[in-house]
Design a protein around this motif. Structure first.
Motif, short mmCIF file in Angstrom:
data_model
loop_
_atom_site.label_atom_id
_atom_site.label_comp_id
_atom_site.label_asym_id
_atom_site.label_seq_id
_atom_site.Cartn_x
_atom_site.Cartn_y
_atom_site.Cartn_z
N ALA A 1 0.85 -1.29 0.00
CA ALA A 1 0.04 -0.11 0.12
C ALA A 1 0.86 1.26 0.05
CB ALA A 1 -0.82 0.03 1.20
N LEU A 2 0.43 2.26 -0.95
CA LEU A 2 1.27 3.29 -0.85
C LEU A 2 0.33 4.60 -0.60
CD1 LEU A 2 3.08 2.94 -4.46
CD2 LEU A 2 3.89 2.22 -2.37
N MET A 3 0.82 5.37 0.38
CA MET A 3 -0.12 6.55 0.86
C MET A 3 0.93 7.70 0.75
SD MET A 3 -2.48 6.87 4.12
CE MET A 3 -2.96 8.21 4.80
N MET A 4 0.67 8.24 -0.56
CA MET A 4 1.91 9.35 -0.74
C MET A 4 1.36 10.26 -1.61
SD MET A 4 5.06 6.76 -1.53
CE MET A 4 6.40 7.78 -1.27
N LEU A 5 1.86 11.42 -1.60
CA LEU A 5 1.60 12.51 -2.46
C LEU A 5 2.44 12.39 -3.74
CD1 LEU A 5 1.52 15.46 0.22
CD2 LEU A 5 -0.22 14.65 -0.80
N PRO A 6 2.06 12.92 -5.01
CA PRO A 6 2.70 12.87 -6.12
C PRO A 6 4.27 13.50 -5.97
CG PRO A 6 0.53 13.99 -6.46
CD PRO A 6 0.68 13.66 -5.03
N SER A 7 5.15 12.48 -6.26
CA SER A 7 6.34 13.13 -5.87
C SER A 7 7.52 11.96 -6.62
CB SER A 7 6.86 13.18 -4.47
OG SER A 7 6.82 11.89 -3.90
N ALA A 8 8.68 12.26 -6.63
CA ALA A 8 9.76 11.58 -7.38
C ALA A 8 9.70 10.15 -6.21
CB ALA A 8 11.11 12.24 -7.24
N ASN A 9 9.61 10.39 -4.97
CA ASN A 9 9.70 9.30 -4.06
C ASN A 9 8.51 8.58 -4.25
OD1 ASN A 9 12.11 10.00 -2.54
ND2 ASN A 9 11.03 11.28 -1.39
N HIS A 10 7.25 8.84 -4.73
CA HIS A 10 6.10 8.11 -5.18
C HIS A 10 6.63 6.89 -6.15
CE1 HIS A 10 1.49 7.84 -5.67
NE2 HIS A 10 2.27 6.48 -5.57
N VAL A 11 7.14 7.81 -7.15
CA VAL A 11 7.72 6.86 -8.57
C VAL A 11 8.72 5.80 -7.84
CG1 VAL A 11 8.83 6.87 -10.61
CG2 VAL A 11 7.33 8.59 -9.89
N VAL A 12 9.60 6.05 -6.82
CA VAL A 12 10.56 5.00 -6.53
C VAL A 12 9.88 4.00 -5.70
CG1 VAL A 12 12.44 4.57 -4.61
CG2 VAL A 12 12.45 6.79 -6.34
N ALA A 13 8.83 4.41 -4.68
CA ALA A 13 8.16 3.31 -4.30
C ALA A 13 7.35 2.48 -5.03
CB ALA A 13 7.17 4.11 -2.99
N LEU A 14 6.80 2.77 -5.89
CA LEU A 14 5.87 2.35 -6.99
C LEU A 14 6.59 1.64 -7.71
CD1 LEU A 14 3.02 2.20 -8.58
CD2 LEU A 14 3.86 3.81 -9.89
N PHE A 15 7.79 1.81 -8.37
CA PHE A 15 8.74 0.94 -9.06
C PHE A 15 9.39 -0.02 -8.14
CE2 PHE A 15 7.79 3.55 -12.67
CZ PHE A 15 7.73 2.72 -13.59
N ALA A 16 9.62 0.10 -6.90
CA ALA A 16 10.17 -0.76 -6.20
C ALA A 16 9.13 -2.02 -5.79
CB ALA A 16 10.61 -0.04 -4.65
N ALA A 17 7.87 -1.70 -5.81
CA ALA A 17 7.15 -3.00 -5.70
C ALA A 17 7.20 -3.74 -6.69
CB ALA A 17 5.75 -2.31 -5.51
N PHE A 18 7.16 -3.09 -8.22
CA PHE A 18 7.34 -3.67 -9.34
C PHE A 18 8.47 -4.67 -9.37
CE2 PHE A 18 4.37 -0.07 -11.23
CZ PHE A 18 3.40 -0.86 -11.19
N GLU A 19 9.36 -3.92 -8.93
CA GLU A 19 10.87 -4.80 -8.83
C GLU A 19 10.77 -5.91 -8.33
OE1 GLU A 19 14.86 -4.81 -10.17
OE2 GLU A 19 13.21 -3.48 -11.01
N LEU A 20 10.18 -6.25 -7.17
CA LEU A 20 9.77 -7.38 -6.52
C LEU A 20 8.64 -8.23 -7.14
CD1 LEU A 20 10.38 -6.23 -2.73
CD2 LEU A 20 12.02 -7.37 -3.96
#
Length: 123
Positions: free
Chosen positions: A61-80
Motif C-alpha cells: 500500500a502506498l499513501m503518498m503525495l505525487p513526488s519522485a519518491n512516489h515513483v521510487v516506491a511504486l517501481f520498487a514494488a514492481f521490482e519485487l
C-alpha cells in the motif's frame, strides 16, 4: 541489451536505463533523478521492502503525495513482483481503514507528512 525483463512495467524501467541512463527520468521540487539513478533507488528500496517481508504477489500500500519518491516506491514494488496499491490521501480515515483491512498489504509506505494520519489507521 539483455531481454530478460520482457514487456512488463518493471521491464520498462530496465530497458529505458539500457538506452538512456543519463536522461532525466523524474523531477519534483526536491529531486531530479536520471534513469540510472532512479533504477538504483528503486533497487535499494526493493531490497528494503524485501527485508520487511515483501515477496512476489504481496500487496504494497502506498499513501503518498505525487513526488519522485512516489515513483521510487511504486517501481520498487514492481521490482519485487509485488502489487502496488495507491491509496488516496484525501479519503476519509474510516474508508482508508476499511480499504487496508480488505487489501491486507504486507507493508504500508507513507510520507512523513502523513504520519499522524497513518497513526489513526493503525488500530
Amino acid at each position: 541489451m539483455p531481454n530478460d525483463h520482457g514487456y512488463s512495467v518493471r521491464g520498462i524501467l530496465h530497458r529505458t536505463v539500457a538506452f538512456f541512463p543519463d536522461h532525466t527520468a523524474v523531477v519534483d521540487e526536491s529531486f531530479r533523478y536520471s534513469y540510472a539513478e532512479l533504477l538504483d533507488k528503486v533497487r535499494r528500496t526493493a531490497k528494503l521492502y524485501h527485508g520487511l517481508g515483501v515477496r512476489k504477489g504481496d500487496r504494497v500500500a502506498l499513501m503518498m503525495l505525487p513526488s519522485a519518491n512516489h515513483v521510487v516506491a511504486l517501481f520498487a514494488a514492481f521490482e519485487l513482483g509485488a502489487i502496488p496499491v495507491a491509496l488516496h490521501v484525501r479519503e476519509s480515515t474510516p474508508i482508508l481503514a476499511k480499504t487496508l483491512a480488505r487489501l491486507s498489504p504486507r507493508i504500508l509506505v507513507y510520507e512523513a507528512t502523513l504520519a499522524q494520519r497513518v497513526a489513526e489507521l493503525r488500530p
